[in-house]
Design an enzyme around this catalytic site. Structure first.
Site, PDB file in Angstrom:
ATOM      1  N   GLU A   1      -4.516   2.308  -4.482  1.00 49.10           N
ATOM      2  CA  GLU A   1      -3.062   2.517  -4.581  1.00 49.10           C
ATOM      3  C   GLU A   1      -2.427   1.298  -4.020  1.00 49.10           C
ATOM      4  O   GLU A   1      -1.084   1.153  -3.368  1.00 49.10           O
ATOM      5  CB  GLU A   1      -2.672   3.642  -3.583  1.00 49.10           C
ATOM      6  CG  GLU A   1      -3.332   3.397  -2.420  1.00 49.10           C
ATOM      7  CD  GLU A   1      -4.418   3.645  -1.887  1.00 49.10           C
ATOM      8  OE1 GLU A   1      -4.936   4.046  -0.671  1.00 49.10           O
ATOM      9  OE2 GLU A   1      -5.474   3.834  -2.756  1.00 49.10           O
TER      10      GLU A   1
ATOM     11  N   ASN B   1      -2.748  12.865  -3.516  1.00 45.95           N
ATOM     12  CA  ASN B   1      -3.665  13.266  -4.346  1.00 45.95           C
ATOM     13  C   ASN B   1      -4.348  14.472  -4.089  1.00 45.95           C
ATOM     14  O   ASN B   1      -4.453  15.383  -4.983  1.00 45.95           O
ATOM     15  CB  ASN B   1      -4.821  12.069  -4.800  1.00 45.95           C
ATOM     16  CG  ASN B   1      -4.496  11.080  -5.585  1.00 45.95           C
ATOM     17  OD1 ASN B   1      -3.833  11.531  -6.629  1.00 45.95           O
ATOM     18  ND2 ASN B   1      -5.068   9.921  -5.496  1.00 45.95           N
TER      19      ASN B   1
ATOM     20  N   ASP C   1      -1.549   9.428 -10.502  1.00 44.39           N
ATOM     21  CA  ASP C   1      -1.539   8.629 -11.450  1.00 44.39           C
ATOM     22  C   ASP C   1       0.021   8.361 -11.909  1.00 44.39           C
ATOM     23  O   ASP C   1       0.403   7.274 -12.082  1.00 44.39           O
ATOM     24  CB  ASP C   1      -2.141   8.923 -12.688  1.00 44.39           C
ATOM     25  CG  ASP C   1      -3.711   8.792 -12.605  1.00 44.39           C
ATOM     26  OD1 ASP C   1      -4.072   8.256 -11.494  1.00 44.39           O
ATOM     27  OD2 ASP C   1      -4.661   9.387 -13.315  1.00 44.39           O
TER      28      ASP C   1
ATOM     29  N   ASP D   1       0.806  -1.269  -0.177  1.00 46.10           N
ATOM     30  CA  ASP D   1       0.075  -0.141   0.047  1.00 46.10           C
ATOM     31  C   ASP D   1       0.856   1.243  -0.055  1.00 46.10           C
ATOM     32  O   ASP D   1       1.957   1.238   0.680  1.00 46.10           O
ATOM     33  CB  ASP D   1      -0.997  -0.102   1.044  1.00 46.10           C
ATOM     34  CG  ASP D   1      -1.939   1.195   1.173  1.00 46.10           C
ATOM     35  OD1 ASP D   1      -2.766   1.114   0.336  1.00 46.10           O
ATOM     36  OD2 ASP D   1      -1.667   2.124   1.804  1.00 46.10           O
TER      37      ASP D   1
END
Length: 416
Positions: free
Chosen positions: A326, A290, A299, A282
């Site tokens: 993620e 983000n 991304d 993770d």
């Protein structure tokens, strides 16, 4: 089956429409494939028609006996002593060496030999016509008509060879006519009609030979087109299958591929006794990343991490996949717990070495990952697999609880 590549069918159909003007020829590459593809059936046909030719040729000894009795012995020598042995030898050689023949000789060889056989037959008849003094020689010249029909329609000579053979046969006819000029000829009245008949038969059979070859080439192109469409469909299906197993953002295997890989691994007899390690990864504080830098940067971050994990994967037979969001998942077959932890730490350090800035992280000023590791036994399946995945998820949760940027082995009392 001849291995064939897809052909540009638009170019091929245009080439076919121009056959009348271009002499029944494809482009060099397509022509070579056409000749090679038709060679086995073509050789078989010529061998059978060669045997038929021997029988029919010798049956005409009956007409020789009645029409040219003065040179009947010569006719026997030419038919039984020359034509028959030559044809039988060629048929025998072709039959017993057909595999070698097809593998080593260009396809036009058999066409040339078949044409030469037809010309040899015409030559033998010409010798008889030049040697006889029989008044029936005018009618005897009609014997060249079966030669034209046999070569152009029975043997189905390729058009250019049929044309050469027909011209040669008509030349033999013309030589026979010229050689008899000035001699008594009680059947002179049919000389003109007989010559016209030979010419008309030659033209008709040549037209038929042309159309036969044209039809054969059309069928070949249709087969090529069908094969091309089939190959394109298979390629499209493979691409769709690949797309269904690939994560579009990172290019890694997706969750579906991960599940199929695990299922196939457990069913593989070679997996017995080996076991595997499951790693769940993770990205730490990715939501904050983000929110701080925007989704396009997020991304790009995932793509960089995916590439780093891919390059650092310790086993070529392992599988790296995007688990979702993620999260990433890795299967490493045949590794012990210590090796699994060593691999997990190597992956964690590889991502850390990217040094991607993450000012919103409370763990580090750079992007980091947390890893949970669980072991999957070689006899595990079904619920045991779900349990191993649950253990890896719990180990990942432990890594996050213990401060992130670390690896935890399921069942272990500490993280690394």
């Amino acid at each position: 089956m001849i291995h064939t590549r897809p052909v540009d069918m638009g170019v091929a159909w245009l080439a076919l429409r121009g056959q009348y003007a271009r002499g029944l020829r494809f482009t060099p590459e397509l022509e070579a494939r056409y000749m090679q593809a038709s060679a086995p059936e073509r050789l078989q046909h010529l061998l059978v028609s060669g045997l038929v030719a021997v029988v029919l040729c010798n049956l005409f000894l009956i007409s020789d006996w009645y029409m040219v009795p003065d040179v009947f012995r010569l006719s026997v020598i030419l038919r039984l002593g020359v034509l028959t042995p030559v044809v039988l030898v060629l048929v025998a050689v072709g039959f017993f060496t057909r595999r070698w023949w097809l593998a080593n000789l260009p396809p036009w060889t058999m066409e040339f030999i078949a044409m030469a056989g037809t010309m040899l037959t015409s030559t033998c008849l010409g010798i008889v016509m030049l040697s006889t003094q029989s008044p029936h020689v005018v009618s005897y010249r009609a014997g060249l008509i079966p030669v034209l029909v046999f070569g152009n329609l029975v043997q189905r000579l390729r058009f250019r060879y049929a044309l050469a053979s027909s011209l040669f046969t008509m030349l033999v006819y013309a030589c026979s006519v010229v050689s008899r000029q000035g001699q008594a000829n009680p059947y002179k009245i049919i000389e003109g009609p007989m010559g016209l008949l030979v010419v008309v038969v030659a033209l008709y059979t040549l037209i038929s030979a042309f159309n036969l070859e044209l039809d054969e080439r059309q069928r070949f192109l249709q087969t090529e087109r069908t094969q091309s469409l089939r190959q394109q469909q298979e390629q499209t299906n493979r691409e769709l299958e690949d797309m269904s197993n690939v994560d579009p953002l990172t290019g890694l295997a997706n969750r579906r591929r991960f599940d199929d890989f695990l299922d196939g691994l457990l069913r593989d007899p070679a997996f017995a006794g080996c076991g595997a390690a499951l790693l769940l990864i993770d990205v730490d504080h990715f939501k904050a990343f983000n929110d701080r830098y925007g989704h396009p940067s997020g991304d790009q971050c995932l793509r960089h991490i995916a590439q780093s994990l891919k390059e650092s994967l310790p086993q070529p037979d392992g599988l790296l996949s995007r688990w979702g969001g993620e999260e990433f998942a890795i299967v490493l077959p045949g590794v012990a717990p210590a090796q699994a932890m060593q691999a997990a730490n190597a992956l964690r350090q590889a991502v850390q070495a990217l040094a991607m800035r993450h000012e919103a992280s409370t763990t580090s000023d750079h992007v980091t990952i947390s890893v949970g590791v669980a072991m999957l036994g070689s006899n595990d399946h079904g619920d045991a697999l779900k349990q191993a995945l649950s253990q890896a998820d719990q180990a990942l949760y432990r890594s996050k609880q213990d401060g992130r940027n670390r690896c935890t082995l399921a069942g272990s009392s500490h993280a690394a």
